[in-house]
Design a protein around this motif. Structure first.
Motif, PDB file in Angstrom:
ATOM      1  N   LEU A 127       0.819  -1.206   0.000  1.00 41.82           N
ATOM      2  CA  LEU A 127       0.000   0.000   0.000  1.00 41.82           C
ATOM      3  C   LEU A 127       0.856   1.261   0.000  1.00 41.82           C
ATOM      4  O   LEU A 127       0.423   2.312  -0.460  1.00 41.82           O
ATOM      5  CB  LEU A 127      -0.924   0.003   1.226  1.00 41.82           C
ATOM      6  CG  LEU A 127      -1.940  -1.141   1.295  1.00 41.82           C
ATOM      7  CD1 LEU A 127      -2.777  -1.034   2.558  1.00 41.82           C
ATOM      8  CD2 LEU A 127      -2.848  -1.123   0.073  1.00 41.82           C
ATOM      9  N   LEU A 128       2.067   1.180   0.525  1.00 38.64           N
ATOM     10  CA  LEU A 128       2.964   2.331   0.528  1.00 38.64           C
ATOM     11  C   LEU A 128       3.237   2.818  -0.889  1.00 38.64           C
ATOM     12  O   LEU A 128       3.249   4.011  -1.162  1.00 38.64           O
ATOM     13  CB  LEU A 128       4.295   1.972   1.206  1.00 38.64           C
ATOM     14  CG  LEU A 128       4.355   2.029   2.733  1.00 38.64           C
ATOM     15  CD1 LEU A 128       5.714   1.545   3.203  1.00 38.64           C
ATOM     16  CD2 LEU A 128       4.085   3.429   3.236  1.00 38.64           C
ATOM     17  N   SER A 129       3.473   1.901  -1.805  1.00 40.01           N
ATOM     18  CA  SER A 129       3.771   2.263  -3.188  1.00 40.01           C
ATOM     19  C   SER A 129       2.599   3.009  -3.818  1.00 40.01           C
ATOM     20  O   SER A 129       2.779   4.039  -4.479  1.00 40.01           O
ATOM     21  CB  SER A 129       4.105   1.013  -3.999  1.00 40.01           C
ATOM     22  OG  SER A 129       4.422   1.345  -5.328  1.00 40.01           O
ATOM     23  N   LEU A 160       2.212   6.575  -1.907  1.00 35.66           N
ATOM     24  CA  LEU A 160       3.263   7.576  -2.070  1.00 35.66           C
ATOM     25  C   LEU A 160       3.457   8.016  -3.516  1.00 35.66           C
ATOM     26  O   LEU A 160       3.674   9.200  -3.780  1.00 35.66           O
ATOM     27  CB  LEU A 160       4.585   7.048  -1.503  1.00 35.66           C
ATOM     28  CG  LEU A 160       4.633   6.844   0.018  1.00 35.66           C
ATOM     29  CD1 LEU A 160       5.959   6.211   0.417  1.00 35.66           C
ATOM     30  CD2 LEU A 160       4.445   8.162   0.752  1.00 35.66           C
ATOM     31  N   VAL A 161       3.422   7.090  -4.453  1.00 33.11           N
ATOM     32  CA  VAL A 161       3.746   7.439  -5.846  1.00 33.11           C
ATOM     33  C   VAL A 161       2.716   6.936  -6.849  1.00 33.11           C
ATOM     34  O   VAL A 161       2.957   6.948  -8.056  1.00 33.11           O
ATOM     35  CB  VAL A 161       5.149   6.918  -6.228  1.00 33.11           C
ATOM     36  CG1 VAL A 161       6.223   7.641  -5.451  1.00 33.11           C
ATOM     37  CG2 VAL A 161       5.265   5.416  -6.004  1.00 33.11           C
ATOM     38  N   ASN A 162       1.573   6.445  -6.350  1.00 32.05           N
ATOM     39  CA  ASN A 162       0.482   6.011  -7.218  1.00 32.05           C
ATOM     40  C   ASN A 162       0.907   4.900  -8.178  1.00 32.05           C
ATOM     41  O   ASN A 162       0.494   4.863  -9.340  1.00 32.05           O
ATOM     42  CB  ASN A 162      -0.089   7.196  -8.006  1.00 32.05           C
ATOM     43  CG  ASN A 162      -1.468   6.897  -8.571  1.00 32.05           C
ATOM     44  OD1 ASN A 162      -2.226   6.139  -7.968  1.00 32.05           O
ATOM     45  ND2 ASN A 162      -1.784   7.466  -9.716  1.00 32.05           N
ATOM     46  N   ARG A 163       1.735   3.997  -7.691  1.00 33.24           N
ATOM     47  CA  ARG A 163       2.130   2.830  -8.478  1.00 33.24           C
ATOM     48  C   ARG A 163       1.636   1.578  -7.767  1.00 33.24           C
ATOM     49  O   ARG A 163       2.038   1.285  -6.652  1.00 33.24           O
ATOM     50  CB  ARG A 163       3.651   2.799  -8.672  1.00 33.24           C
ATOM     51  CG  ARG A 163       4.133   3.831  -9.680  1.00 33.24           C
ATOM     52  CD  ARG A 163       5.627   3.900  -9.782  1.00 33.24           C
ATOM     53  NE  ARG A 163       6.245   2.618 -10.068  1.00 33.24           N
ATOM     54  CZ  ARG A 163       7.553   2.461 -10.287  1.00 33.24           C
ATOM     55  NH1 ARG A 163       8.352   3.516 -10.250  1.00 33.24           N
ATOM     56  NH2 ARG A 163       8.054   1.270 -10.524  1.00 33.24           N
ATOM     57  N   GLY A 209       2.113  -5.126 -10.593  1.00 29.46           N
ATOM     58  CA  GLY A 209       3.512  -5.259 -10.981  1.00 29.46           C
ATOM     59  C   GLY A 209       4.259  -3.963 -11.123  1.00 29.46           C
ATOM     60  O   GLY A 209       5.299  -3.896 -11.773  1.00 29.46           O
ATOM     61  N   GLU A 210       3.754  -2.873 -10.515  1.00 26.05           N
ATOM     62  CA  GLU A 210       4.382  -1.563 -10.684  1.00 26.05           C
ATOM     63  C   GLU A 210       5.012  -1.041  -9.394  1.00 26.05           C
ATOM     64  O   GLU A 210       5.244   0.153  -9.249  1.00 26.05           O
ATOM     65  CB  GLU A 210       3.337  -0.558 -11.185  1.00 26.05           C
ATOM     66  CG  GLU A 210       2.745  -0.930 -12.542  1.00 26.05           C
ATOM     67  CD  GLU A 210       1.633   0.013 -12.967  1.00 26.05           C
ATOM     68  OE1 GLU A 210       1.249   0.880 -12.157  1.00 26.05           O
ATOM     69  OE2 GLU A 210       1.165  -0.107 -14.112  1.00 26.05           O
ATOM     70  N   CYS A 211       5.259  -1.898  -8.417  1.00 23.52           N
ATOM     71  CA  CYS A 211       5.753  -1.467  -7.110  1.00 23.52           C
ATOM     72  C   CYS A 211       7.031  -0.638  -7.227  1.00 23.52           C
ATOM     73  O   CYS A 211       7.980  -1.002  -7.908  1.00 23.52           O
ATOM     74  CB  CYS A 211       6.019  -2.673  -6.219  1.00 23.52           C
ATOM     75  SG  CYS A 211       6.485  -2.230  -4.537  1.00 23.52           S
ATOM     76  N   ALA A 212       7.040   0.517  -6.576  1.00 24.88           N
ATOM     77  CA  ALA A 212       8.211   1.397  -6.581  1.00 24.88           C
ATOM     78  C   ALA A 212       9.200   1.027  -5.491  1.00 24.88           C
ATOM     79  O   ALA A 212      10.229   1.679  -5.335  1.00 24.88           O
ATOM     80  CB  ALA A 212       7.764   2.848  -6.383  1.00 24.88           C
ATOM     81  N   GLN A 213       8.906  -0.013  -4.726  1.00 24.97           N
ATOM     82  CA  GLN A 213       9.743  -0.504  -3.630  1.00 24.97           C
ATOM     83  C   GLN A 213      10.070   0.569  -2.593  1.00 24.97           C
ATOM     84  O   GLN A 213      11.237   0.803  -2.268  1.00 24.97           O
ATOM     85  CB  GLN A 213      11.030  -1.135  -4.171  1.00 24.97           C
ATOM     86  CG  GLN A 213      10.759  -2.400  -4.992  1.00 24.97           C
ATOM     87  CD  GLN A 213      12.020  -3.180  -5.289  1.00 24.97           C
ATOM     88  OE1 GLN A 213      13.074  -2.606  -5.550  1.00 24.97           O
ATOM     89  NE2 GLN A 213      11.926  -4.489  -5.246  1.00 24.97           N
TER      90      GLN A 213
END
Length: 239
Positions: A14-16, A19-22, A27-31
């Motif tokens: 959920l953080l991804s 924070l950055v709408n990914r 499969g778009e996790c910004a880690q």
């Protein structure tokens, strides 16, 4: 059995999204679990306190990578009959090397379960891809050392420099991926055996001109060698 362990719940971070709408579930996790963080008290805005490490922050959400290659026998004895290896957002090199290592480890175990022991070259394979420090997660109890506080970066000691297109007439024909030079020691990994090391003594461009360096992206070239390897074998070099 192998890959990144997400403290925010792998594939559903959920953080991804926040924070950055990914969307991690697509499969778009910004880690964001790999980012550095500071602590801020509600009434002291713009006063940032390092959670522990230093002025760059601390990586309190950062987990080590899982690696169970050395414990194939224990997994089999526990009744596991299917392995999952991380592939999300990974390169074809990473997937091929890691999958190849586990496939060969499984074959070695099945050939003689009572005397299972991995050869050193196979243990080394998991360190020849981009990775973080390894651990075994929750497989053997509470993971007391699963967190990694130094940084959020990867350990990367090898580069793929070419991919084999074919072999004939004392030549290895290949497509260049990264720069390498005449005189460099390279290593070829194929699906049929352990890595083979040799020194580049002669190299040629696609017009058969002798060259000292392969420095053009995706250039067609060849190496002088009597060794033969299957198509798509990986040529890599230690940095």
């Amino acid at each position: 059995v192998h890959g990144a362990m997400c403290v925010s719940f792998s594939g559903r971070c959920l953080l991804s999204q926040y924070l950055v709408n990914r969307d991690a579930n697509r499969g778009e996790c910004a880690q964001p679990c790999r980012w550095g963080y500071h602590l801020m008290e509600e009434k002291r805005t713009n006063e940032f306190y390092p959670v522990f490490e230093d002025e760059k922050g601390t990586y309190i959400l950062n987990a080590k990578d899982m690696c169970m290659l050395n414990h194939i026998d224990k997994l089999a004895e526990a009744g596991v009959n299917s392995f999952k290896i991380e592939g999300r957002a990974k390169s074809s090199y990473y997937v091929s090397v890691i999958t190849n290592a586990y496939r060969k480890a499984m074959d070695i175990y099945k050939s003689d379960p009572e005397h299972f022991e991995l050869p050193q070259w196979l243990k080394d394979e998991v360190f020849k891809v981009s990775h973080r420090a390894y651990c075994t997660g929750f497989f053997f109890g509470h993971p007391k050392e699963s967190q990694y506080y130094e940084n959020g970066g990867y350990i990367r000691e090898y580069d793929v420099v070419a991919v084999v297109d074919g072999c004939s007439g004392g030549r290895i024909y290949c497509t260049q991926k990264n720069k390498f030079n005449k005189g460099d020691e390279i290593e070829v990994l194929s699906p049929v055996g352990s890595p083979v090391k040799f020194t580049v003594e002669e190299m040629f461009d696609e017009y058969d001109n002798s060259i000292d360096t392969a420095n053009h992206a995706a250039m067609k070239m060849s190496l002088r060698s009597d060794l033969t390897f299957p198509e798509h074998s990986i040529i890599r070099m230690k940095k």
